[in-house]
Design a protein around this motif. Structure first.
Motif, PDB file in Angstrom:
ATOM      1  N   LEU A 311       0.835  -1.201   0.000  1.00 33.88           N
ATOM      2  CA  LEU A 311       0.000   0.000   0.000  1.00 33.88           C
ATOM      3  C   LEU A 311       0.874   1.256   0.000  1.00 33.88           C
ATOM      4  O   LEU A 311       0.606   2.213  -0.749  1.00 33.88           O
ATOM      5  N   VAL A 312       1.914   1.269   0.822  1.00 32.06           N
ATOM      6  CA  VAL A 312       2.823   2.411   0.897  1.00 32.06           C
ATOM      7  C   VAL A 312       3.422   2.705  -0.479  1.00 32.06           C
ATOM      8  O   VAL A 312       3.495   3.862  -0.910  1.00 32.06           O
ATOM      9  N   ALA A 313       3.830   1.662  -1.181  1.00 31.48           N
ATOM     10  CA  ALA A 313       4.432   1.839  -2.504  1.00 31.48           C
ATOM     11  C   ALA A 313       3.421   2.399  -3.507  1.00 31.48           C
ATOM     12  O   ALA A 313       3.761   3.255  -4.331  1.00 31.48           O
ATOM     13  N   THR A 314       2.168   1.932  -3.437  1.00 31.02           N
ATOM     14  CA  THR A 314       1.154   2.439  -4.372  1.00 31.02           C
ATOM     15  C   THR A 314       0.808   3.896  -4.060  1.00 31.02           C
ATOM     16  O   THR A 314       0.495   4.668  -4.974  1.00 31.02           O
ATOM     17  N   ILE A 315       0.880   4.270  -2.794  1.00 29.97           N
ATOM     18  CA  ILE A 315       0.662   5.676  -2.440  1.00 29.97           C
ATOM     19  C   ILE A 315       1.783   6.531  -3.025  1.00 29.97           C
ATOM     20  O   ILE A 315       1.562   7.640  -3.510  1.00 29.97           O
ATOM     21  N   GLY A 316       2.993   5.983  -2.995  1.00 30.86           N
ATOM     22  CA  GLY A 316       4.128   6.704  -3.560  1.00 30.86           C
ATOM     23  C   GLY A 316       3.947   7.039  -5.027  1.00 30.86           C
ATOM     24  O   GLY A 316       4.460   8.050  -5.513  1.00 30.86           O
ATOM     25  N   LEU A 317       3.188   6.205  -5.737  1.00 27.42           N
ATOM     26  CA  LEU A 317       2.939   6.445  -7.158  1.00 27.42           C
ATOM     27  C   LEU A 317       2.139   7.719  -7.407  1.00 27.42           C
ATOM     28  O   LEU A 317       2.067   8.202  -8.540  1.00 27.42           O
ATOM     29  N   HIS A 318       1.522   8.265  -6.373  1.00 23.14           N
ATOM     30  CA  HIS A 318       0.735   9.490  -6.522  1.00 23.14           C
ATOM     31  C   HIS A 318       1.516  10.729  -6.074  1.00 23.14           C
ATOM     32  O   HIS A 318       0.953  11.819  -6.046  1.00 23.14           O
ATOM     33  N   MET A 319       2.771  10.539  -5.722  1.00 20.68           N
ATOM     34  CA  MET A 319       3.576  11.657  -5.233  1.00 20.68           C
ATOM     35  C   MET A 319       4.412  12.263  -6.345  1.00 20.68           C
ATOM     36  O   MET A 319       4.962  11.553  -7.183  1.00 20.68           O
ATOM     37  N   ASP A 320       4.500  13.594  -6.339  1.00 21.61           N
ATOM     38  CA  ASP A 320       5.370  14.321  -7.265  1.00 21.61           C
ATOM     39  C   ASP A 320       6.439  15.015  -6.424  1.00 21.61           C
ATOM     40  O   ASP A 320       6.181  16.038  -5.796  1.00 21.61           O
ATOM     41  N   VAL A 321       7.631  14.443  -6.421  1.00 21.50           N
ATOM     42  CA  VAL A 321       8.678  14.948  -5.526  1.00 21.50           C
ATOM     43  C   VAL A 321       9.142  16.349  -5.884  1.00 21.50           C
ATOM     44  O   VAL A 321       9.741  17.047  -5.055  1.00 21.50           O
ATOM     45  N   SER A 322       8.880  16.788  -7.119  1.00 16.62           N
ATOM     46  CA  SER A 322       9.308  18.132  -7.500  1.00 16.62           C
ATOM     47  C   SER A 322       8.595  19.198  -6.674  1.00 16.62           C
ATOM     48  O   SER A 322       9.095  20.319  -6.524  1.00 16.62           O
ATOM     49  N   LYS A 323       7.441  18.851  -6.101  1.00 20.45           N
ATOM     50  CA  LYS A 323       6.682  19.806  -5.292  1.00 20.45           C
ATOM     51  C   LYS A 323       7.394  20.120  -3.977  1.00 20.45           C
ATOM     52  O   LYS A 323       7.115  21.134  -3.334  1.00 20.45           O
ATOM     53  N   LEU A 324       8.311  19.234  -3.563  1.00 19.62           N
ATOM     54  CA  LEU A 324       8.976  19.408  -2.275  1.00 19.62           C
ATOM     55  C   LEU A 324      10.002  20.535  -2.291  1.00 19.62           C
ATOM     56  O   LEU A 324      10.467  20.972  -1.246  1.00 19.62           O
ATOM     57  N   ALA A 325      10.368  20.999  -3.499  1.00 21.45           N
ATOM     58  CA  ALA A 325      11.369  22.057  -3.606  1.00 21.45           C
ATOM     59  C   ALA A 325      10.767  23.444  -3.425  1.00 21.45           C
ATOM     60  O   ALA A 325      11.485  24.445  -3.370  1.00 21.45           O
ATOM     61  N   ASP A 326       9.465  23.534  -3.309  1.00 22.04           N
ATOM     62  CA  ASP A 326       8.774  24.814  -3.155  1.00 22.04           C
ATOM     63  C   ASP A 326       9.054  25.411  -1.774  1.00 22.04           C
ATOM     64  O   ASP A 326       8.763  24.779  -0.760  1.00 22.04           O
ATOM     65  N   PRO A 327       9.614  26.636  -1.722  1.00 16.05           N
ATOM     66  CA  PRO A 327       9.902  27.274  -0.422  1.00 16.05           C
ATOM     67  C   PRO A 327       8.664  27.426   0.459  1.00 16.05           C
ATOM     68  O   PRO A 327       8.780  27.452   1.696  1.00 16.05           O
ATOM     69  N   ASP A 328       7.502  27.531  -0.170  1.00 15.53           N
ATOM     70  CA  ASP A 328       6.272  27.680   0.613  1.00 15.53           C
ATOM     71  C   ASP A 328       6.017  26.473   1.510  1.00 15.53           C
ATOM     72  O   ASP A 328       5.273  26.567   2.496  1.00 15.53           O
ATOM     73  N   ASN A 329       6.634  25.332   1.159  1.00 18.76           N
ATOM     74  CA  ASN A 329       6.410  24.115   1.936  1.00 18.76           C
ATOM     75  C   ASN A 329       7.076  24.168   3.306  1.00 18.76           C
ATOM     76  O   ASN A 329       6.805  23.332   4.171  1.00 18.76           O
ATOM     77  N   LEU A 330       7.969  25.147   3.506  1.00 18.60           N
ATOM     78  CA  LEU A 330       8.606  25.299   4.806  1.00 18.60           C
ATOM     79  C   LEU A 330       7.572  25.559   5.896  1.00 18.60           C
ATOM     80  O   LEU A 330       7.772  25.197   7.061  1.00 18.60           O
ATOM     81  N   TRP A 331       6.465  26.167   5.524  1.00 25.11           N
ATOM     82  CA  TRP A 331       5.403  26.414   6.500  1.00 25.11           C
ATOM     83  C   TRP A 331       4.821  25.097   7.010  1.00 25.11           C
ATOM     84  O   TRP A 331       4.401  25.000   8.157  1.00 25.11           O
ATOM     85  N   TYR A 332       4.789  24.089   6.140  1.00 26.22           N
ATOM     86  CA  TYR A 332       4.252  22.793   6.549  1.00 26.22           C
ATOM     87  C   TYR A 332       5.184  22.114   7.560  1.00 26.22           C
ATOM     88  O   TYR A 332       4.726  21.446   8.486  1.00 26.22           O
ATOM     89  N   PHE A 333       6.496  22.312   7.352  1.00 27.85           N
ATOM     90  CA  PHE A 333       7.442  21.763   8.323  1.00 27.85           C
ATOM     91  C   PHE A 333       7.305  22.480   9.660  1.00 27.85           C
ATOM     92  O   PHE A 333       7.437  21.872  10.723  1.00 27.85           O
ATOM     93  N   ALA A 334       7.013  23.788   9.605  1.00 28.41           N
ATOM     94  CA  ALA A 334       6.796  24.549  10.843  1.00 28.41           C
ATOM     95  C   ALA A 334       5.583  23.998  11.587  1.00 28.41           C
ATOM     96  O   ALA A 334       5.603  23.871  12.822  1.00 28.41           O
ATOM     97  N   ILE A 335       4.536  23.659  10.840  1.00 27.84           N
ATOM     98  CA  ILE A 335       3.345  23.063  11.455  1.00 27.84           C
ATOM     99  C   ILE A 335       3.711  21.754  12.147  1.00 27.84           C
ATOM    100  O   ILE A 335       3.329  21.500  13.294  1.00 27.84           O
ATOM    101  N   GLY A 336       4.487  20.913  11.449  1.00 24.27           N
ATOM    102  CA  GLY A 336       4.872  19.622  12.011  1.00 24.27           C
ATOM    103  C   GLY A 336       5.724  19.755  13.262  1.00 24.27           C
ATOM    104  O   GLY A 336       5.538  19.013  14.233  1.00 24.27           O
ATOM    105  N   ILE A 337       6.645  20.708  13.266  1.00 21.61           N
ATOM    106  CA  ILE A 337       7.522  20.901  14.419  1.00 21.61           C
ATOM    107  C   ILE A 337       6.731  21.395  15.624  1.00 21.61           C
ATOM    108  O   ILE A 337       6.887  20.893  16.749  1.00 21.61           O
ATOM    109  N   ILE A 338       5.846  22.388  15.400  1.00 14.71           N
ATOM    110  CA  ILE A 338       5.020  22.901  16.501  1.00 14.71           C
ATOM    111  C   ILE A 338       4.119  21.796  17.035  1.00 14.71           C
ATOM    112  O   ILE A 338       3.953  21.637  18.255  1.00 14.71           O
TER     113      ILE A 338
END
Length: 420
Positions: A311-338
């Motif tokens: 299941l984990v591998a099939t979920i990976g098929l829906h991921m686009d890793v290029s989206k992770l380079a977006d600086p705006d995603n740093l806010w999501y890491f801030a959410i996770g840390i808090i």
């Protein structure tokens, strides 16, 4: 819809995913210095998500047109949950003493409350975080994080489906999950190395831990066995038998609520998938009180884990890793840390109040955040014989994960709606 991907046959795609999983597990258990150092920094679970995402990113397999995820989420996921939950031994968990249960539930509450609070804090600093609506809304992605941090990968996938989280926000939250959770695990392992000093300062009574070590070692020695073909067939029969029954019930309840109580759509009660997951969770809990639970000794959870990683591998098929380079995603890491800081604060404060041994605090937390994959690692850091205790509490997380993550999702939805 036609696809320009190199591989369009799902049988071939499944074969590629199987090879990827085999490669990850083989190398992660290799004694070769390179792989030992590599997996010291890169978790194997992340690789099981990441490598299939490369197949999608580089258009080798088109995740949008493949039916592998649908099959895995509707058939393998429910069977996985049943096999994990039926091994819950509530009597054994209660015998750990009230402090162990209190610390586990404190961790769960910290996650349920911590997510909404983290979203409130970040949205106050950057209101644009709530600006995205639809499948890619941040609150939907956070529900999958709640599922992972309470129940594990299976519950994470369940929340993704129940709250219809999009692939982009999910891929971001997977990365947030792995990075933040592993930082916290590193903190717990460091604290475990100082357990005697910490327990001495807090005045915790650790005599129960010594009794627990002997009890766990005895139980493991008396019950573990090599599975026979008969055992494996029974495991398959239970997993898919309950899955079939759950589908039958879900096919009735979903349309029933849709037709008679349409307002319950806001609470996911019109979703067939919601009823599918709740039904298998409930049946699994009921079976844990019957002799069927002893099938765990033959490796029911191992079979469940095989389903989970597919299941984990099939979920990976829906991921686009290029989206992770977006600086705006740093806010999501801030959410996770808090979020994790709130969870950690809950754990440390309650542990101090009730004078719980560090072992209960650390394993109770990791049983929530890391699940059965890493809770035994933290438990074993205190003593190798205690590793099964980590599994025991993590399995409790599988049992409550569906319900508590859903509750967290409802709170997140309310905050996101009011903030828009």
């Amino acid at each position: 819809m036609s696809s320009t991907a190199i591989v369009t046959n799902d049988a071939t795609a499944l074969g590629l995913l199987a090879v990827v999983l085999g490669f990850v597990f083989y190398t992660s258990n290799s004694k070769h210095p390179f792989w030992t150092k590599f997996y010291k920094f890169i978790p194997a679970l992340l690789m099981c998500y990441f490598l299939p995402s490369l197949l999608n990113t580089f258009n080798i397999i088109d995740g949008d047109t493949s039916q592998l995820y649908f099959v895995a989420s509707r058939y393998l996921l429910p069977a996985c949950l049943v096999l994990l939950i039926l091994s819950v031994d509530l009597k054994a968990i209660l015998s750990l003493g009230p402090k162990a249960i209190i610390m586990f539930l404190t961790g769960t509450v910290g996650i349920v409350i911590g997510g909404p609070i983290a979203l409130l804090i970040i949205s106050a600093i950057n209101p644009d975080v709530l600006g995205v609506t639809g499948p890619e809304a941040v609150w939907r992605g956070m529900t999958t994080l709640a599922g992972s941090w309470i129940g594990g990968g299976a519950n994470q996938a369940a929340m993704k489906e129940i709250y219809e989280a999009g692939g982009d926000i999910f891929s971001i939250m997977v990365t947030v999950d792995v990075i933040v959770a592993n930082i916290w695990m590193a903190v717990l392992l460091f604290m475990a190395s100082k357990a005697k000093q910490i327990d001495a300062k807090t005045g915790a009574d650790t005599t129960a831990i010594e009794e627990l070590k002997a009890k766990v070692e005895k139980y493991h020695a008396e019950n573990a066995r090599i599975p026979s073909l008969n055992d494996l067939m029974l495991i398959v029969a239970i997993g898919f038998g309950v899955t079939g029954l759950a589908h039958l019930i879900a096919d009735f309840l979903g349309p029933f609520f849709e037709a008679n109580y349409p307002w319950t759509r806001d609470y996911s009660l019109t979703s067939k998938f919601f009823w599918l997951i709740v039904t298998v969770t409930t049946i699994g809990l009921a079976m844990s009180f019957s002799p069927v639970r002893h099938i765990e000794a033959a490796g029911a959870s191992k079979v469940a884990t095989v389903f989970l990683y597919i299941l984990v591998a099939t979920i990976g098929l829906h991921m686009d890793v290029s989206k992770l380079a977006d600086p705006d995603n740093l806010w999501y890491f801030a959410i996770g840390i808090i979020w994790m800081l709130i969870h950690a604060s809950f754990m440390l404060i309650v542990a101090k109040i009730i004078k719980a041994p560090l072992f209960y605090m650390a394993v109770g937390s990791q049983a929530n955040v890391g699940g059965a994959a890493s809770a035994p690692v933290v438990a074993a850091a205190f003593h190798p014989a205690l590793a099964p205790v980590g599994v025991l509490l993590a399995v409790l997380g599988y049992a409550v994960g569906t319900y508590m993550a859903w509750m967290c999702g409802q709170l997140l939805q309310i905050i996101a709606t009011q903030g828009l």
